[in-house]
Design a protein around this motif. Structure first.
Motif, PDB file in Angstrom:
ATOM      1  N   GLU A 105      38.318  40.869  34.713  1.00  0.00           N
ATOM      2  CA  GLU A 105      37.297  41.827  35.149  1.00  0.00           C
ATOM      3  C   GLU A 105      37.944  43.066  35.757  1.00  0.00           C
ATOM      4  O   GLU A 105      37.530  44.203  35.479  1.00  0.00           O
ATOM      5  CB  GLU A 105      36.382  41.157  36.162  1.00  0.00           C
ATOM      6  CG  GLU A 105      35.195  42.000  36.575  1.00  0.00           C
ATOM      7  CD  GLU A 105      34.234  41.202  37.452  1.00  0.00           C
ATOM      8  OE1 GLU A 105      33.045  41.099  37.103  1.00  0.00           O
ATOM      9  OE2 GLU A 105      34.686  40.670  38.500  1.00  0.00           O
ATOM     10  N   HIS A 131      30.923  36.410  36.397  1.00  0.00           N
ATOM     11  CA  HIS A 131      31.601  37.590  35.858  1.00  0.00           C
ATOM     12  C   HIS A 131      30.997  37.916  34.484  1.00  0.00           C
ATOM     13  O   HIS A 131      31.672  37.809  33.454  1.00  0.00           O
ATOM     14  CB  HIS A 131      33.106  37.325  35.737  1.00  0.00           C
ATOM     15  CG  HIS A 131      33.743  36.874  37.017  1.00  0.00           C
ATOM     16  ND1 HIS A 131      34.126  37.739  38.018  1.00  0.00           N
ATOM     17  CD2 HIS A 131      34.031  35.622  37.478  1.00  0.00           C
ATOM     18  CE1 HIS A 131      34.647  37.054  39.022  1.00  0.00           C
ATOM     19  NE2 HIS A 131      34.601  35.765  38.710  1.00  0.00           N
ATOM     20  N   VAL A 150      32.716  40.048  31.518  1.00  0.00           N
ATOM     21  CA  VAL A 150      33.975  39.657  30.870  1.00  0.00           C
ATOM     22  C   VAL A 150      33.687  38.984  29.532  1.00  0.00           C
ATOM     23  O   VAL A 150      32.957  37.994  29.467  1.00  0.00           O
ATOM     24  CB  VAL A 150      34.782  38.695  31.772  1.00  0.00           C
ATOM     25  CG1 VAL A 150      36.047  38.224  31.048  1.00  0.00           C
ATOM     26  CG2 VAL A 150      35.139  39.379  33.091  1.00  0.00           C
TER      27      VAL A 150
END
Length: 300
Positions: free
Chosen positions: A176, A227, A230
């Motif tokens: 990330e 996340h 990603v």
């Protein structure tokens, strides 16, 4: 980029005058700028032998002057890479293992070269490696590969060990922060005779791989949810974990592994897989100690 609980936003770089350490300093400067963190340059001056005669202090002074020359070079290199970062310096007569372990207690990351001179000779391949893998209180970044800051993917090994969660979460964070993809690799060796047994009961190899792919998907799902930006590539492959990880690491910006594991990643730091990764990885390697979060909670 998040910083582990109990750790300050400081990136520590080991300095010893070698070209490998200089590369580590430049990488540490990039990491400090990326994290908006402070960079701390650390050098351990080795104590004089017990039987050394240094009545005038000239030997100690010469070693200190040499150390400060190395530190000045490292300082200049870091400023060239990231002019805006805040840099601290720590030079102390001590053992490198102890000094780096102490620094890791308040650092977000320790960055070292894959080989060195002076106080950091044999780093990550001898006693210092053992000390860091067992006692470092933050991840250890080992600089390998070329000089360029590659925009390739982050590669991580996936296994079924409970502590692998910490490794995976850190790999997602790194991907990330770099704005790059995450390549998750699960390597396994089918047990001897499994193919014949599977054929006898009507199970094909693709079905066995599919079952492992489902478990890998489940393992990655929680981290992916934290996340969402990603992009993740999942690979379930046959063969040695070390060989397959090194293959996928070609062109990668980072290879993330745990300090121990099960299945294809067993003995990551002290076994054959770790030795292969540290010696032959074509890119930097991030070693994440399993159980670190629990230790920080106990000592916090």
């Amino acid at each position: 980029m998040t910083v582990p609980i109990g750790h300050s936003n400081v990136v520590v770089a080991g300095v010893d005058g070698s070209e490998s350490a200089q590369r580590a300093v430049r990488w540490a400067a990039r990491e400090a700028a990326r994290r908006e963190a402070q960079l701390r340059l650390v050098h351990a001056e080795l104590p004089l032998p017990a039987d050394a005669l240094d009545m005038t202090g000239m030997a100690r002074s010469a070693l200190h002057d040499e150390a400060m020359g190395w530190v000045r070079e490292a300082f200049a290199a870091a400023k060239e890479i990231a002019p805006g970062i805040d840099i601290q310096v720590r030079v102390e007569v001590n053992t490198p293992a102890w000094l780096l372990e102490q620094e890791s207690r308040t650092a977000a990351l320790v960055v070292v070269g894959s080989r060195g001179l002076g106080g950091f000779t044999g780093l990550l391949l001898g006693s210092i490696a053992l000390a860091l893998s067992c006692h470092a209180m933050c991840p250890v970044f080992v600089v390998r590969g070329g000089e360029s800051d590659s925009d390739g993917p982050v590669v991580v090994g996936v296994n079924g060990a409970p502590e692998n969660w910490l490794v995976l979460d850190r790999a997602f964070e790194e991907a990330e922060a770099r704005g790059t993809a995450l390549v998750a690799v699960h390597a396994w060796h089918p047990p001897l005779g499994t193919e014949e047994i599977a054929a006898a009961v009507g199970i094909a190899w693709p079905e066995l791989d599919a079952a492992r792919e489902a478990r890998v998907e489940q393992r990655l799902a929680s981290c992916a949810g934290r996340h969402p930006g990603v992009r993740v590539e999942r690979h379930v492959v046959h063969g040695s974990a070390a060989h397959r990880l090194l293959e996928f690491a070609a062109g990668a910006s980072l290879l993330v592994v745990g300090s121990r594991g099960t299945g294809g990643l067993r003995g990551m730091v002290l076994g054959s897989t770790s030795q292969a990764v540290i010696r032959h990885a074509p890119c930097p390697v991030l070693l994440v100690r399993p159980g670190l979060a629990e230790q920080m909670e106990e000592t916090g």
